[in-house]
Design an enzyme around this catalytic site. Structure first.
Site, short mmCIF file in Angstrom:
data_model
loop_
_atom_site.label_atom_id
_atom_site.label_comp_id
_atom_site.label_asym_id
_atom_site.label_seq_id
_atom_site.Cartn_x
_atom_site.Cartn_y
_atom_site.Cartn_z
CG ASP A 249 57.42 63.54 66.77
OD1 ASP A 249 56.42 62.87 66.47
OD2 ASP A 249 58.09 63.33 67.81
CG ASP A 251 53.47 62.28 71.76
OD1 ASP A 251 52.88 62.97 72.58
OD2 ASP A 251 52.90 61.63 70.86
CE1 TYR A 260 50.58 53.24 71.42
CE2 TYR A 260 51.41 51.97 73.28
CZ TYR A 260 51.25 52.14 71.92
OH TYR A 260 51.79 51.20 71.04
CG ASN A 292 53.48 57.86 62.92
OD1 ASN A 292 52.92 58.38 61.96
ND2 ASN A 292 54.65 57.24 62.81
CB CYS A 330 49.35 58.30 60.71
SG CYS A 330 49.16 56.54 60.30
CG HIS A 332 46.18 53.96 59.54
ND1 HIS A 332 46.44 55.13 58.83
CD2 HIS A 332 44.89 53.66 59.30
CE1 HIS A 332 45.34 55.50 58.20
NE2 HIS A 332 44.38 54.63 58.47
CG ASP A 367 61.28 62.13 69.74
OD1 ASP A 367 60.41 62.11 68.84
OD2 ASP A 367 61.14 61.54 70.83
CE LYS A 368 58.87 58.34 68.96
NZ LYS A 368 58.38 59.73 69.10
#
Length: 431
Positions: A249, A251, A260, A292, A330, A332, A367-368
């Site tokens: 990942d 961020d 953002y 993402n 991604c 989207h 981290d998620k």
């Protein structure tokens, strides 16, 4: 390299590639998750070039909007041709609009492994009006053959050009040229001309065209077959040699969490990130970013902003001796029907196909919860890292992750233990 301006020929229609890439300019076709153009810009940035001019034509407005005014310290300018001018006419127009004492011109659909700094230094000691960078290939049939004067070092002057269609090994024009503005003086401003057929043969006839031959591999993405092979070409320049990868990942895992993030000045490596990535790389693992970025889909910022952020990340990692093999994103929103938004496996499936990695032999770190669940979906070993949002997600998904760690450096130590042969573990397993 402030006295050299790069000119990228990015205006071609890409007829042969339209069947697989129909919605964007050819130079924006994605390879290893990023538009091919950025692989060229990365090389110019590492060379220290201060300015690059993109010679645009087909879908010019889209290209100019999606790339923007700057990248990795490169000031980007544009020279749009309203009617097709060919390679020579496009360069003539671009040099008129954006003058330079020395032009480093590059075809926007090809790459060659070469020491461009050595090429520039060599040219600076010669009085040629232009010089070609030549690559050695096993079969010149598609590209035509370039004959040069005999020389042990492959450097000298071009003698002649042979037509396409003659098979066999030899030297080809690798799509990289150094030239002074006077080399294009015979082209009428605004008129169409091919630099390959209308300029170079004439310069060669008068002994004014130099040759700098290299042994590095050559890539041209102009056909569907070569485009499909482009990922393998770029993968060959990386350091990881096995079938495993670390899918990271972005961020909160590699860089500090920012809401953002779209400003490259906000990119900050997390403590232990560079050291952890170096240790993972030393294990023969490929390093792949999967992220993402719904800010694109929400209209908060464009793809150009994401690429500038990634350019800054590459800058910081390269200073620490770390290279990434690929960056997949991604764009989207959660409500869109896509297969690539984590925890769906689309990004890793693309990476597996292009990089030749096996998710079963790989690791996913984030981290998620979506990062942990992504790893579980593809049967990889998962790590929840407690940087970024990780501490807040530990209660939700920490029990699902194979490991919970405080940094990428700690994750690297776990991976070292996992990959170590049993005799080297001393009977102790790290959990």
């Amino acid at each position: 390299m402030t006295d050299v301006t790069a000119y990228i020929l990015a205006g071609g229609f890409g007829t042969r590639l339209r069947q697989v890439v129909s919605d964007r300019p050819k130079v924006m076709a994605e390879v290893l998750g990023r538009p091919f153009l950025y692989h060229i810009l990365d090389r110019l940035a590492r060379l220290g070039i201060a300015k690059a001019v993109l010679c645009t034509g087909y879908m010019a407005e889209q290209l100019e909007t999606e790339v923007g005014p700057a990248y990795r310290g490169l000031a980007l300018a544009y020279s749009r041709e309203d009617t097709p001018l060919g390679t020579g006419g496009a360069l003539r127009l671009a040099l008129k609009r954006h003058p330079a004492g020395l032009a480093l011109a590059l075809n926007g659909d090809s790459l060659v492994e070469a020491d461009l700094a050595a090429y520039l230094a060599w040219y600076g000691r010669r009085d040629f009006q232009a010089a070609l960078l030549l690559a050695s290939v096993d079969d010149t049939a598609r590209f035509g053959r370039v004959e040069i004067e005999d020389g042990a070092d492959g450097q000298g002057r071009v003698l002649a050009f042979r037509e396409k269609g003659a098979p066999g090994p030899g030297l080809i024009n690798a799509g990289v040229y150094l030239l002074r503005p006077e080399a294009l003086a015979a082209i009428e401003p605004g008129s169409a001309a091919s630099i390959e057929t209308d300029v170079f043969p004439q310069l060669a006839a008068f002994g004014r065209l130099g040759a700098f031959a290299v042994q590095g591999r050559f890539l041209d993405i102009g056909t569907p077959e070569s485009y499909i092979a482009a990922g393998r070409f770029l993968r060959g320049t990386g350091q990881g040699g096995g079938n495993g990868a670390v899918f990271l990942d972005r961020d909160g895992t590699v860089i500090a969490e920012r809401h953002y993030l779209h400003d490259p000045d906000g990119v900050e490596l997390l403590p232990g990130a560079a050291e952890g990535l170096r240790r993972m790389r030393s294990l023969g693992l490929k390093l792949v970013l999967v992220t993402n970025q719904s800010g694109v889909g929400r209209g908060y910022f464009g793809r150009d902003a994401v690429e500038r952020v990634h350019g800054r990340l590459l800058d910081l990692l390269e200073r620490e001796g770390v290279d990434l093999d690929a960056i997949y994103l991604c764009p989207h929103t959660p409500g869109e029907s896509c297969s690539c938004r984590k925890p769906l496996p689309g990004l890793i499936e693309r990476a597996a196909a292009e990089l030749g990695v096996d998710p079963d032999q790989s690791f996913v770190i984030g981290d998620k919860a979506c990062d942990v669940d992504l790893g579980l979906v593809v049967n990889a070993t998962t790590f929840l890292v407690t940087t970024g949002y990780g501490a807040g997600h530990a209660a939700e998904c920490g029990s699902r992750a194979h490991h919970v760690v405080g940094s990428l450096e700690e994750a690297a130590r776990h991976i070292e233990s996992i990959l170590a042969p049993p005799s080297a573990r001393g009977g102790v397993e790290i959990t």
